[in-house]
Scaffold this active site. Structure first.
Site, PDB file in Angstrom:
ATOM      1  N   SER A 125      51.819  15.975  57.924  1.00 33.51           N
ATOM      2  CA  SER A 125      52.256  16.852  56.843  1.00 33.51           C
ATOM      3  C   SER A 125      51.577  18.204  56.936  1.00 33.51           C
ATOM      4  CB  SER A 125      51.909  16.197  55.503  1.00 33.51           C
ATOM      5  OG  SER A 125      52.028  17.106  54.444  1.00 33.51           O
ATOM      6  N   TYR A 150      46.155  12.570  49.045  1.00 35.93           N
ATOM      7  CA  TYR A 150      47.301  12.407  49.957  1.00 35.93           C
ATOM      8  C   TYR A 150      47.105  13.261  51.207  1.00 35.93           C
ATOM      9  CZ  TYR A 150      51.755  13.433  52.124  1.00 35.93           C
ATOM     10  OH  TYR A 150      52.741  13.638  53.062  1.00 35.93           O
ATOM     11  N   LYS A 154      46.355  12.250  55.477  1.00 34.83           N
ATOM     12  CA  LYS A 154      47.039  12.758  56.673  1.00 34.83           C
ATOM     13  C   LYS A 154      46.032  13.351  57.662  1.00 34.83           C
ATOM     14  CE  LYS A 154      51.181  11.528  55.551  1.00 34.83           C
ATOM     15  NZ  LYS A 154      51.813  10.388  56.261  1.00 34.83           N
TER      16      LYS A 154
END
Length: 337
Positions: A125, A150, A154
């Site tokens: 991402s 989040y 990644k």
């Protein structure tokens, strides 16, 4: 050739399964149905004429992952989408995100290293860049401290893959997405969030359908032309095709490094208000929206430099913001009819 697609009934996963089957791959989907429906298999079949194999597995269960790869030991690669992905939710429940996004990756890589062809495509991402210092964002941009758990999963995921590839047979491509939107042109598959949508476009389409009373725009005091956040919105079909190209690159041994990284976006930034107005134009629907306070974890601006993906992968986004929004609206209308 058999390919495993984790999270293959989800939004990006299902579109990638379609593109893989169109290119002649046999697909085995792993999904725990936590944010997807088994009915997606029917949509994939209606588009391609073939139904992929499906195994309902929670990848957090290590023994289930081991059993899966005893059964499917002839796969040539894994495309890994299965992960929790909502920035706001990750701030509220970080341990869920670390368990679901990190443990599952480790279990998959442990099994992958035992396979003859250890090819891995990772769904990363643009959040790994945090608030980048310069736009557009290149792959060489420094990875900033994550703005959310989040985003951190990644970053950590990429590090785990790199460390693993150094000492094993794993070859990997890390695909850093910007903001996927839209749906398949057939309206057989699309974005189908369970519960309240966490992403902008499904919230827009659900508001236009009357399922949501109003759309909240989080902040209009950012240092951008209209005060709202800027993102790079990419059509999910363009995104899906990039995964197939990346896998073929590994299978053909064209990669020049054990782990390669590519940005996937359009190269154009659009503000939240620009997206809203573009949707109103293509749909003919007036949206009920209101400006509210900023949302924790959001950055001001992010859009991609796509030069590396264009030149090295030979991939380029083909579809416009308007086409993506029109396809999302067509999908929303179909599933509510």
């Amino acid at each position: 050739m058999k390919v495993v697609v984790t999270g293959g009934l989800g939004f990006i996963g299902s579109h990638t399964v379609v593109e893989l089957q169109n290119e002649g791959f046999e697909v085995v989907i792993i999904d725990n149905l936590s944010n997807a429906s088994e009915k997606v298999l029917d949509g994939i079949y209606n588009i391609t004429g073939q139904k992929p194999l499906f195994e309902k597995i929670d990848l957090r269960e290590k023994s289930a992952v081991q059993h899966f790869f005893k059964k499917y030991h002839d796969v040539v690669g894994i495309i890994h989408f299965a992960a929790s992905k909502a920035v706001g939710e990750s701030v509220e429940n970080p341990l869920l995100y670390y368990e679901n996004n990190i443990n599952t990756l480790v279990y998959l890589l442990q099994e992958l290293t035992a396979l003859p062809q250890a090819n891995f495509i990772f769904s990363s991402s643009c959040t790994v860049y945090g608030q980048a210092e310069k736009m557009p964002i290149t792959e060489d941009a420094s990875v900033q401290p994550a703005m959310s758990p989040y985003g951190n999963t990644k970053q950590i995921g990429e590090e785990i893959i790199r460390d693993t590839a150094k000492v094993t047979n794993v070859n990997a491509v890390l695909l850093r997405y910007f903001n996927p939107i839209g749906a398949h042109a057939s309206a057989e598959i699309g974005e189908l969030p369970l519960g309240v949508p966490q992403n902008l476009v499904p919230f827009i389409t659900q508001t236009a359908m009357g399922l949501r009373e109003k759309l909240s725009v989080f902040g209009n005091d950012y240092p951008t032309p209209d005060g709202t956040c800027i993102r790079d919105y990419i059509h999910v079909v363009d995104l899906a095709k990039a995964h197939v190209i990346a896998l073929q690159r590994l299978l053909n041994e064209q990669n020049v490094e054990k782990v390669e990284t590519f940005n996937l976006g359009t190269g154009t930034g659009s503000s939240v208000l620009e997206v809203i107005h573009a949707f109103e134009k293509v749909s003919g629907q007036k949206l009920n929206y209101q400006i509210v306070g900023r949302r924790e974890g959001d950055i001001t601006s992010a859009y991609a430099s796509t030069n590396k993906a264009n030149t090295v992968l030979g991939w380029k986004a083909q579809l416009s913001l308007e086409e993506a929004l029109a396809s999302a609206w067509k999908w929303e209308q179909k599933i509510r009819s």
